[in-house]
Design a protein around this motif. Structure first.
Motif, PDB file in Angstrom:
ATOM      1  N   ALA A 243       0.824  -1.208   0.000  1.00 55.43           N
ATOM      2  CA  ALA A 243       0.000   0.000   0.000  1.00 55.43           C
ATOM      3  C   ALA A 243       0.857   1.257   0.000  1.00 55.43           C
ATOM      4  N   ARG A 244       1.890   1.283   0.812  1.00 52.16           N
ATOM      5  CA  ARG A 244       2.745   2.465   0.904  1.00 52.16           C
ATOM      6  C   ARG A 244       3.496   2.706  -0.411  1.00 52.16           C
ATOM      7  N   LYS A 245       4.007   1.652  -1.016  1.00 52.14           N
ATOM      8  CA  LYS A 245       4.738   1.823  -2.269  1.00 52.14           C
ATOM      9  C   LYS A 245       3.787   2.269  -3.388  1.00 52.14           C
ATOM     10  N   ARG A 246       2.584   1.715  -3.401  1.00 50.38           N
ATOM     11  CA  ARG A 246       1.605   2.117  -4.415  1.00 50.38           C
ATOM     12  C   ARG A 246       1.243   3.595  -4.251  1.00 50.38           C
ATOM     13  N   ASN A 247       1.018   4.027  -3.020  1.00 49.43           N
ATOM     14  CA  ASN A 247       0.683   5.424  -2.776  1.00 49.43           C
ATOM     15  C   ASN A 247       1.843   6.344  -3.134  1.00 49.43           C
ATOM     16  N   ALA A 248       3.066   5.924  -2.801  1.00 49.13           N
ATOM     17  CA  ALA A 248       4.241   6.726  -3.135  1.00 49.13           C
ATOM     18  C   ALA A 248       4.397   6.873  -4.641  1.00 49.13           C
ATOM     19  N   GLU A 249       4.155   5.818  -5.378  1.00 38.30           N
ATOM     20  CA  GLU A 249       4.280   5.869  -6.832  1.00 38.30           C
ATOM     21  C   GLU A 249       3.232   6.795  -7.438  1.00 38.30           C
ATOM     22  N   GLN A 250       2.021   6.787  -6.893  1.00 37.77           N
ATOM     23  CA  GLN A 250       0.971   7.678  -7.381  1.00 37.77           C
ATOM     24  C   GLN A 250       1.355   9.145  -7.176  1.00 37.77           C
ATOM     25  N   ILE A 251       1.906   9.454  -6.013  1.00 37.67           N
ATOM     26  CA  ILE A 251       2.345  10.826  -5.740  1.00 37.67           C
ATOM     27  C   ILE A 251       3.514  11.204  -6.635  1.00 37.67           C
ATOM     28  N   LYS A 252       4.468  10.303  -6.790  1.00 36.47           N
ATOM     29  CA  LYS A 252       5.665  10.583  -7.583  1.00 36.47           C
ATOM     30  C   LYS A 252       5.307  10.994  -9.012  1.00 36.47           C
ATOM     31  N   LYS A 253       4.411  10.256  -9.631  1.00 34.71           N
ATOM     32  CA  LYS A 253       4.051  10.531 -11.023  1.00 34.71           C
ATOM     33  C   LYS A 253       3.490  11.933 -11.188  1.00 34.71           C
ATOM     34  N   ASP A 327       0.558   6.258   4.113  1.00 35.04           N
ATOM     35  CA  ASP A 327       0.494   4.979   4.815  1.00 35.04           C
ATOM     36  C   ASP A 327      -0.718   4.142   4.405  1.00 35.04           C
ATOM     37  N   GLN A 328      -0.779   2.957   4.994  1.00 31.02           N
ATOM     38  CA  GLN A 328      -1.706   1.921   4.557  1.00 31.02           C
ATOM     39  C   GLN A 328      -3.158   2.223   4.856  1.00 31.02           C
ATOM     40  N   ARG A 329      -3.448   3.296   5.571  1.00 31.07           N
ATOM     41  CA  ARG A 329      -4.839   3.701   5.767  1.00 31.07           C
ATOM     42  C   ARG A 329      -5.475   4.160   4.466  1.00 31.07           C
ATOM     43  N   TYR A 330      -4.656   4.512   3.495  1.00 32.41           N
ATOM     44  CA  TYR A 330      -5.153   5.233   2.330  1.00 32.41           C
ATOM     45  C   TYR A 330      -4.970   4.460   1.037  1.00 32.41           C
ATOM     46  N   GLY A 331      -5.865   4.754   0.103  1.00 27.97           N
ATOM     47  CA  GLY A 331      -5.790   4.162  -1.221  1.00 27.97           C
ATOM     48  C   GLY A 331      -5.749   5.247  -2.280  1.00 27.97           C
ATOM     49  N   ALA A 332      -6.113   4.889  -3.496  1.00 23.53           N
ATOM     50  CA  ALA A 332      -6.001   5.809  -4.630  1.00 23.53           C
ATOM     51  C   ALA A 332      -6.862   7.054  -4.449  1.00 23.53           C
ATOM     52  N   ASP A 333      -8.053   6.916  -3.879  1.00 23.73           N
ATOM     53  CA  ASP A 333      -8.948   8.076  -3.721  1.00 23.73           C
ATOM     54  C   ASP A 333      -8.349   9.101  -2.764  1.00 23.73           C
ATOM     55  N   GLU A 334      -7.815   8.625  -1.648  1.00 28.59           N
ATOM     56  CA  GLU A 334      -7.211   9.545  -0.673  1.00 28.59           C
ATOM     57  C   GLU A 334      -5.978  10.233  -1.253  1.00 28.59           C
ATOM     58  N   MET A 335      -5.168   9.483  -2.006  1.00 30.97           N
ATOM     59  CA  MET A 335      -3.991  10.090  -2.622  1.00 30.97           C
ATOM     60  C   MET A 335      -4.396  11.123  -3.671  1.00 30.97           C
ATOM     61  N   GLU A 336      -5.461  10.836  -4.398  1.00 30.08           N
ATOM     62  CA  GLU A 336      -5.924  11.799  -5.398  1.00 30.08           C
ATOM     63  C   GLU A 336      -6.438  13.073  -4.738  1.00 30.08           C
ATOM     64  N   TYR A 337      -7.083  12.929  -3.583  1.00 28.42           N
ATOM     65  CA  TYR A 337      -7.520  14.100  -2.835  1.00 28.42           C
ATOM     66  C   TYR A 337      -6.316  14.949  -2.422  1.00 28.42           C
ATOM     67  N   LEU A 338      -5.290  14.309  -1.894  1.00 23.81           N
ATOM     68  CA  LEU A 338      -4.061  15.017  -1.525  1.00 23.81           C
ATOM     69  C   LEU A 338      -3.453  15.705  -2.734  1.00 23.81           C
ATOM     70  N   LEU A 339      -3.366  15.003  -3.842  1.00 18.15           N
ATOM     71  CA  LEU A 339      -2.748  15.565  -5.045  1.00 18.15           C
ATOM     72  C   LEU A 339      -3.562  16.717  -5.607  1.00 18.15           C
ATOM     73  N   ASN A 340      -4.881  16.621  -5.551  1.00 12.75           N
ATOM     74  CA  ASN A 340      -5.715  17.739  -6.018  1.00 12.75           C
ATOM     75  C   ASN A 340      -5.502  18.977  -5.160  1.00 12.75           C
ATOM     76  N   CYS A 341      -5.325  18.785  -3.856  1.00 15.82           N
ATOM     77  CA  CYS A 341      -5.033  19.921  -2.971  1.00 15.82           C
ATOM     78  C   CYS A 341      -3.689  20.545  -3.326  1.00 15.82           C
ATOM     79  N   LEU A 342      -2.700  19.715  -3.636  1.00 11.37           N
ATOM     80  CA  LEU A 342      -1.395  20.238  -4.050  1.00 11.37           C
ATOM     81  C   LEU A 342      -1.498  20.977  -5.381  1.00 11.37           C
ATOM     82  N   ARG A 343      -2.276  20.437  -6.308  1.00  8.19           N
ATOM     83  CA  ARG A 343      -2.475  21.115  -7.602  1.00  8.19           C
ATOM     84  C   ARG A 343      -3.099  22.496  -7.398  1.00  8.19           C
ATOM     85  N   CYS A 344      -4.133  22.547  -6.565  1.00  2.23           N
ATOM     86  CA  CYS A 344      -4.822  23.817  -6.329  1.00  2.23           C
ATOM     87  C   CYS A 344      -3.900  24.831  -5.666  1.00  2.23           C
TER      88      CYS A 344
END
Length: 356
Positions: A243-253, A327-344
């Motif tokens: 889970a952590r590696k998947r989330n990290a890769e989503q953020i990295k891209k 961390d493992q509490r989160y999946g793709a939706d939570e990471m996308e929420y974080l990334l959208n906040c960073l984009r904004c």
């Protein structure tokens, strides 16, 4: 949606074979209430003499040692060991070297071999603080490992001291603040489950803070609570790492493609397991406050206040480092929420800067 900060209490009835107890089964282990207690415990078996610490690390580490026994080696701008600085400090007075691999990034085999050669010459012992790196490697070269497991798992208390030939050490019963921590985690779970009561949120945050103060003030080494042991037995390490590696890769891209104003402190290699996704950013505190307004809570490693050896690199990192939660509490939706906040944030702040 809320990301980061303390874990809530979710107790599973499942039992996984790839839990932390199996992961460390080849070592002598002492499961204690915190990484601080693990550090206090290992001091009972350390030789007398000088201890060589990294110049920039959590205050709870260097405050455990008498100031007249401490020397420091420098870190690089990405918080890795500055090996030239470390080797320059070595002499017959050094009895212990304290290593910390920031965010699980491991040193090269060449440097470890060089350090092993120096260890044979000077006869020092090595402590590896594996709070960031335990799942990249439980030990690389150390005689002892210490880890704050609370950073990785949803437990009210938990740390571990491990190594070989660890005998004659003792802890006492459970820490007196653990049940209060359990209550705070339960309240947070109630809040996150749908009862968005701001008074409840204020109550559990206040209780978390009180437990942190109690931990900072305690002098004794307590054993890990039974509730934490039960939770850890139900935590799969392989699932957590995935889970952590998947989330990290989503953020990295997204950071590479869209957020060039964020600068990752280190790229995670295939065999390394990230605790967080650390970045450097100018006006870090402004971004951090913006994310808090969006219910995203990012840790800082570490505040500069009290840092015993301030250098240009540590000052820059202290002012600019921010650890994004993956961390493992989160999946793709939570990471996308974080990334959208960073984009904004990037569009608002950096578009305005460019217009000026």
């Amino acid at each position: 949606m809320e990301l980061g900060s303390e874990f809530s209490l979710v107790v599973s009835s499942k039992h996984y074979k790839d839990n932390i107890f199996h992961f460390l089964c080849k070592f002598d282990t002492f499961y204690v209430d915190s990484g601080r207690s693990a550090l206090k415990l290992v001091q009972k078996v350390l030789p007398s003499g000088k201890i060589l610490l990294p110049s920039y690390i959590c205050e709870s580490v260097y405050s455990c040692f008498p100031s007249d026994c401490v020397c420091f080696y420098l870190l690089t701008q990405d918080l890795q060991v500055d090996w030239d600085s470390l080797f320059q400090q070595l002499n017959n007075d050094i009895s212990v070297i304290y290593l910390h691999y920031f965010n699980g990034v491991l040193p090269s085999k060449i440097m470890l071999q060089k350090l092993r050669k120096a260890q044979k010459k000077y006869k020092f012992q090595i402590i590896e603080d594996t709070t960031h790196s335990i799942f990249s490697s439980p030990l690389t070269i150390g005689d002892f490992g210490i880890c704050s497991l609370r950073k990785w798992f949803p437990i009210p208390d938990g740390g571990v001291l491990y190594g070989r030939n660890l005998k004659g050490l003792a802890t006492i019963g459970e820490a007196p603040w653990v049940q209060e921590k359990v209550r705070a985690m339960q309240w947070k779970q109630t809040y996150l489950s749908g009862k968005k009561d701001q008074n409840l949120k204020m109550a559990y945050r206040k209780l978390f803070a009180a437990c942190d103060r109690a931990l900072e003030e305690q002098q004794d080494c307590y054993c890990m609570s039974e509730i934490s042991k039960g939770i850890l037995a139900g935590c799969s390490i392989s699932q957590m790492i995935s889970a952590r590696k998947r989330n990290a890769e989503q953020i990295k891209k997204v950071i590479v493609a869209e957020c060039s104003w964020l600068h990752p402190l280190a790229w995670i290699r295939e065999n390394e397991r990230p605790l967080t996704f650390p970045v450097r950013v100018q006006e870090r505190d402004t971004l951090r406050a913006y994310l808090i307004s969006k219910d995203i809570y990012c840790a800082v490693h570490w505040p500069l206040q009290g840092t015993p050896m301030k250098t240009l690199s540590t000052s820059v990192i202290a002012d600019q480092e921010l650890s994004l939660p993956i961390d493992q509490r989160y999946g793709a939706d939570e990471m996308e929420y974080l990334l959208n906040c960073l984009r904004c944030y990037g569009k608002e702040v950096y578009a305005e800067t460019n217009r000026k």
